[in-house]
Enzyme design. Structure first.
Site, short mmCIF file in Angstrom:
data_model
loop_
_atom_site.label_atom_id
_atom_site.label_comp_id
_atom_site.label_asym_id
_atom_site.label_seq_id
_atom_site.Cartn_x
_atom_site.Cartn_y
_atom_site.Cartn_z
CD GLU A 245 -2.35 0.88 0.09
OE1 GLU A 245 -3.45 0.48 -0.28
OE2 GLU A 245 -2.58 2.20 -0.65
CE LYS B 245 4.85 0.49 2.95
NZ LYS B 245 2.91 0.91 2.58
CB CYS C 45 5.53 3.63 6.65
SG CYS C 45 4.17 2.20 6.34
#
Ligand code: UDX
Ligand code: ADP
Length: 464
Positions: A162, A221, A277
């Protein structure tokens, strides 16, 4: 198989908004979002959509449009797994706080629990999509667990990281720069990949949907976040240099951002990056590099974190220094607790560390944030473990009115760039504070000339 039923395990900042968007754009698909946290599920089902547990501009409307039609929230994990053709795993993967890799590696226990649960419940073939940020080669662990079930069910594993940023989740989901789908290069792997491509193709232009192998997708990612965090740490390192020279960090940012090879985004100097993150993903990269013996690679990325910690500490230290080297017993108002504006998420927020530093100096800290609850603020501090929960409650106060926070304060520090802090009546703030009125702008949202004209002792990141 054409996917008709999706299950998403984990109703958090990633799972919730992503599934709401899929439900909205794919009316023929039933989407079940499940979580073991009953309170969270109850909040998602609250008849008043403004009470859903995650604040994101536009999200409440999206949920209102689909909930009860093809978007459902429940705690019945097994039933949702059983019915699904495709299962998104969107559970949290925090940094390990114990054992090997403590403070660095991702804790995969929640992922593993999910995999075991899927393996034990599933009776039909399924596509498993890893959605949480995971270190490279997690899919392999998933595969091992799932492929060792004896009931003859076939699982295909995809990685679909994501890239949404909090605060702009709905827009990011609606109009993504790219969607990444990693899968096995086998025939069944390719078919599974295509199923997920078809779902996104309902609203994302085909050329923006990239398919890769699983490992590239996982590593992309981590890398995207590491590069972005590195930019913030780079400009933050220059903010300190600007403070001791005549350079202006905004002018520097503008000048380098105008270079099309560099680009203008992620060059806002700040009190330090936060969020769920950046730090976690870089630490993962560091851990993976170390585990392959690549010490220089590990050190290179670790420096991004070291710089970020330094930036948070130096801001807090600056407050103490300016206040004549003591803040003991002084009221200091912190405006903002979320890690950035337009979200109620506080994970790794710079505010936590700044508050902790000031509490260690025995300041009387008062916090105002428009979207973060008092319970969350205390839990963030308790989690740090610097002092007892009782002490945190005694020393830090949370208020629901910014004017209450600033009244009779010795200093005000802006830690989140909420729009309302730009438009607040700064003349009134100045009047109500003790003099000299110290104002510390950790987000560079205020104009220093006009703040000084109003009579503030004004300090801004990047400006001495
Ligand atoms: C990030 C990535 O952007 C997203 O793609 C990924 O899926 C998850 O991690 P997020 O953590 O929601 O998203 O926020 P982001 O907008 O990237 O900001 C991260 C932190 O950096 C925030 O604390 C923000 O205030 C800070 N930041 C960002 C700066 O200090 N300066 C900048 O110029 C940009
Ligand atoms: P993210 O930002 O990655 O979405 P969150 O912490 O907001 O992370 O959300 C993760 C959610 O996953 C939490 O609500 C948590 O309760 C849920 N969760 C974790 N493990 C499981 C599990 N085994 N089954 C169902 N839900 C889980």
């Amino acid at each position: 198989m054409t996917v008709k039923n999706i299950c998403c395990i984990g109703a958090g900042y990633v799972g919730g908004p992503t599934m709401a968007m899929i439900a909205k754009k794919c009316p023929d698909i039933q989407v079940n979002v499940v979580d073991i946290n009953e309170q969270r599920i109850d909040a998602w089902n609250d008849p008043n959509v403004d009470q859903i547990p995650i604040y994101e501009p536009g999200l409440a409307q999206l949920v209102a449009d689909c909930r009860g039609i093809n978007l459902h929230f429940s705690i019945n994990v097994n039933e949702a797994i059983e019915k699904a053709d495709m299962i998104f795993i969107s559970v949290n993967t925090p940094t390990k706080t114990y054992g090997i890799g403590k403070g660095m590696a991702a804790d995969l226990k929640y992922i593993e629990l999910c995999a075991r649960q899927i393996a034990s419940v599933a009776t039909t073939d399924k596509i498993i999509v890893e959605k949480s940020t995971l270190p490279v080669r997690t899919a392999e662990a998933l595969k091992k667990i799932l492929h060792n079930t004896s009931n003859g069910v076939h699982f295909e594993i995809l990685s679909n990281p994501e890239f949404l940023a909090e605060g702009t989740a709905v827009q990011d989901l609606l109009n993504p720069d790219r969607v990444l789908i990693g899968g096995d290069e086998t025939e069944t792997g390719k078919l599974a990949q295509q199923e997920l491509v078809d779902i996104y193709a309902n609203w994302v232009p085909k050329e923006r949907i990239l398919t890769t192998n699983v490992w590239s997708s996982e590593l992309s990612k981590l890398t995207a976040n590491a590069f972005l965090a590195q930019r913030v740490s780079s400009i933050n390192s220059l903010s300190e240099l600007c403070e001791v020279t005549e350079a202006d960090v905004s002018e520097v940012a503008k000048a380098i951002g105008a270079d099309s090879r560099i680009g203008s985004k992620f060059l806002n100097a700040s009190v330090g990056f936060g969020g769920s993150c950046f730090q976690k993903d870089i630490l993962n990269l560091v851990y993976i590099s170390k585990s392959y013996g690549l010490n220089e690679v590990a050190d290179y990325w670790e420096q991004v974190i070291i710089m970020n910690d330094h930036q948070k500490r130096r801001f807090a230290k600056k407050i103490v220094e300016e206040l004549f080297n003591t803040v003991a017993g002084k009221k200091i108002a912190l405006l903002g607790w979320a890690f950035k504006k337009d979200t109620n998420d506080t994970r790794e927020s710079a505010a936590i560390y700044v508050a902790d530093y000031l509490l260690n100096e025995q300041a009387n800290v008062v916090v105002y944030d428009p979207k973060v609850t008092a319970a969350q603020i205390y839990s963030d501090l308790d989690y740090l473990g610097t002092r007892s929960s009782d002490d945190n409650k005694k020393l830090l106060q949370v208020v629901s009115d910014p004017m209450e926070a600033i009244s009779d304060a010795h200093a005000v520090a802006i830690l989140t760039e909420w729009d309302e802090f730009i438009t607040i009546d700064w003349d009134q703030v100045q009047e109500r504070m003790l003099k000299p009125a110290f104002l510390f702008d950790g987000r560079r949202i205020l104009d220093s000339e006009s703040m000084r004209t109003k009579g503030f002792e004004f300090y801004q990141i990047g400006r001495g």
